[in-house]
Design a protein around this motif. Structure first.
Motif, PDB file in Angstrom:
ATOM      1  N   MET A   1      33.081  50.429  19.836  1.00 59.47           N
ATOM      2  CA  MET A   1      32.104  51.139  20.657  1.00 59.47           C
ATOM      3  C   MET A   1      31.949  50.455  22.017  1.00 59.47           C
ATOM      4  SD  MET A   1      30.162  53.738  20.460  1.00 59.47           S
ATOM      5  CE  MET A   1      28.831  54.478  21.311  1.00 59.47           C
ATOM      6  N   ASP A   2      32.051  49.134  22.011  1.00 57.57           N
ATOM      7  CA  ASP A   2      31.906  48.385  23.258  1.00 57.57           C
ATOM      8  C   ASP A   2      33.066  48.692  24.210  1.00 57.57           C
ATOM      9  OD1 ASP A   2      30.559  46.577  24.910  1.00 57.57           O
ATOM     10  OD2 ASP A   2      31.996  44.998  24.381  1.00 57.57           O
ATOM     11  N   ALA A   3      34.262  48.882  23.670  1.00 57.50           N
ATOM     12  CA  ALA A   3      35.418  49.200  24.506  1.00 57.50           C
ATOM     13  C   ALA A   3      35.245  50.570  25.159  1.00 57.50           C
ATOM     14  CB  ALA A   3      36.691  49.161  23.671  1.00 57.50           C
ATOM     15  N   LEU A   4      34.688  51.504  24.437  1.00 56.55           N
ATOM     16  CA  LEU A   4      34.448  52.843  24.990  1.00 56.55           C
ATOM     17  C   LEU A   4      33.420  52.771  26.120  1.00 56.55           C
ATOM     18  CD1 LEU A   4      35.016  55.882  24.719  1.00 56.55           C
ATOM     19  CD2 LEU A   4      33.082  55.995  23.144  1.00 56.55           C
ATOM     20  N   PHE A   5      32.383  51.977  25.920  1.00 59.98           N
ATOM     21  CA  PHE A   5      31.356  51.822  26.956  1.00 59.98           C
ATOM     22  C   PHE A   5      31.933  51.162  28.198  1.00 59.98           C
ATOM     23  CE2 PHE A   5      27.774  49.525  28.920  1.00 59.98           C
ATOM     24  CZ  PHE A   5      26.965  50.609  29.202  1.00 59.98           C
ATOM     25  N   ASN A   6      32.791  50.163  28.008  1.00 60.63           N
ATOM     26  CA  ASN A   6      33.407  49.488  29.146  1.00 60.63           C
ATOM     27  C   ASN A   6      34.337  50.430  29.901  1.00 60.63           C
ATOM     28  OD1 ASN A   6      32.109  47.074  28.789  1.00 60.63           O
ATOM     29  ND2 ASN A   6      33.737  46.193  27.516  1.00 60.63           N
ATOM     30  N   ALA A   7      34.976  51.352  29.220  1.00 61.35           N
ATOM     31  CA  ALA A   7      35.862  52.306  29.883  1.00 61.35           C
ATOM     32  C   ALA A   7      35.060  53.208  30.816  1.00 61.35           C
ATOM     33  CB  ALA A   7      36.608  53.131  28.843  1.00 61.35           C
ATOM     34  N   PHE A   8      33.862  53.617  30.406  1.00 61.31           N
ATOM     35  CA  PHE A   8      33.045  54.483  31.258  1.00 61.31           C
ATOM     36  C   PHE A   8      32.407  53.727  32.411  1.00 61.31           C
ATOM     37  CE2 PHE A   8      33.023  57.456  27.605  1.00 61.31           C
ATOM     38  CZ  PHE A   8      33.453  58.572  28.285  1.00 61.31           C
ATOM     39  N   THR A   9      32.068  52.468  32.207  1.00 58.45           N
ATOM     40  CA  THR A   9      31.432  51.711  33.285  1.00 58.45           C
ATOM     41  C   THR A   9      32.444  51.252  34.317  1.00 58.45           C
ATOM     42  OG1 THR A   9      31.577  49.683  31.975  1.00 58.45           O
ATOM     43  CG2 THR A   9      29.513  50.926  31.869  1.00 58.45           C
ATOM     44  N   SER A  10      33.718  51.135  33.920  1.00 58.28           N
ATOM     45  CA  SER A  10      34.727  50.677  34.879  1.00 58.28           C
ATOM     46  C   SER A  10      35.248  51.803  35.755  1.00 58.28           C
ATOM     47  CB  SER A  10      35.890  50.015  34.134  1.00 58.28           C
ATOM     48  OG  SER A  10      36.560  50.974  33.341  1.00 58.28           O
ATOM     49  N   ILE A  11      34.913  53.051  35.412  1.00 51.90           N
ATOM     50  CA  ILE A  11      35.344  54.183  36.229  1.00 51.90           C
ATOM     51  C   ILE A  11      34.510  54.220  37.498  1.00 51.90           C
ATOM     52  CG2 ILE A  11      35.441  56.707  36.363  1.00 51.90           C
ATOM     53  CD1 ILE A  11      35.967  56.733  33.360  1.00 51.90           C
ATOM     54  N   ASN A  12      35.192  54.410  38.640  1.00 56.20           N
ATOM     55  CA  ASN A  12      34.485  54.511  39.908  1.00 56.20           C
ATOM     56  C   ASN A  12      34.041  55.962  40.097  1.00 56.20           C
ATOM     57  OD1 ASN A  12      33.493  54.166  42.425  1.00 56.20           O
ATOM     58  ND2 ASN A  12      35.322  53.202  43.277  1.00 56.20           N
ATOM     59  N   TRP A  13      32.804  56.249  39.680  1.00 58.54           N
ATOM     60  CA  TRP A  13      32.304  57.625  39.672  1.00 58.54           C
ATOM     61  C   TRP A  13      32.150  58.177  41.087  1.00 58.54           C
ATOM     62  CZ3 TRP A  13      32.734  60.209  35.434  1.00 58.54           C
ATOM     63  CH2 TRP A  13      32.700  59.534  34.216  1.00 58.54           C
ATOM     64  N   GLU A  14      31.836  57.322  42.055  1.00 56.87           N
ATOM     65  CA  GLU A  14      31.650  57.790  43.425  1.00 56.87           C
ATOM     66  C   GLU A  14      32.931  58.419  43.969  1.00 56.87           C
ATOM     67  OE1 GLU A  14      30.217  56.138  47.787  1.00 56.87           O
ATOM     68  OE2 GLU A  14      30.193  54.796  46.051  1.00 56.87           O
ATOM     69  N   VAL A  15      34.058  57.773  43.716  1.00 54.41           N
ATOM     70  CA  VAL A  15      35.338  58.309  44.178  1.00 54.41           C
ATOM     71  C   VAL A  15      35.645  59.629  43.488  1.00 54.41           C
ATOM     72  CG1 VAL A  15      37.825  57.899  44.215  1.00 54.41           C
ATOM     73  CG2 VAL A  15      36.252  56.041  44.764  1.00 54.41           C
ATOM     74  N   ILE A  16      35.358  59.734  42.199  1.00 51.57           N
ATOM     75  CA  ILE A  16      35.620  60.972  41.464  1.00 51.57           C
ATOM     76  C   ILE A  16      34.773  62.106  42.023  1.00 51.57           C
ATOM     77  CG2 ILE A  16      35.334  62.096  39.221  1.00 51.57           C
ATOM     78  CD1 ILE A  16      36.242  59.474  37.959  1.00 51.57           C
ATOM     79  N   PHE A  17      33.493  61.846  42.317  1.00 44.56           N
ATOM     80  CA  PHE A  17      32.633  62.896  42.866  1.00 44.56           C
ATOM     81  C   PHE A  17      33.053  63.283  44.279  1.00 44.56           C
ATOM     82  CE2 PHE A  17      29.328  61.401  39.706  1.00 44.56           C
ATOM     83  CZ  PHE A  17      29.488  62.507  38.900  1.00 44.56           C
TER      84      PHE A  17
END
Length: 43
Positions: A1-17
């Motif tokens: 579960m921790d690996a899944l959470f780290n995958a979402f936090t490491s995504i740069n959401w600003e660039v995606i938006f």
């Protein structure tokens, strides 16, 4: 579960938006032109 959470936090959401916003703006131009042509509108 921790690996899944780290995958979402490491995504740069600003660039995606930002890319999503630019994509929507680029798509909106031709859509307006095709709608005007379809409705026999004049620019």
């Amino acid at each position: 579960m921790d690996a899944l959470f780290n995958a979402f936090t490491s995504i740069n959401w600003e660039v995606i938006f930002q890319l999503l916003s630019v994509g929507l703006i680029v798509i909106a131009g031709p859509v307006v032109i095709f709608l005007l042509a379809f409705r026999n509108g004049n620019l």
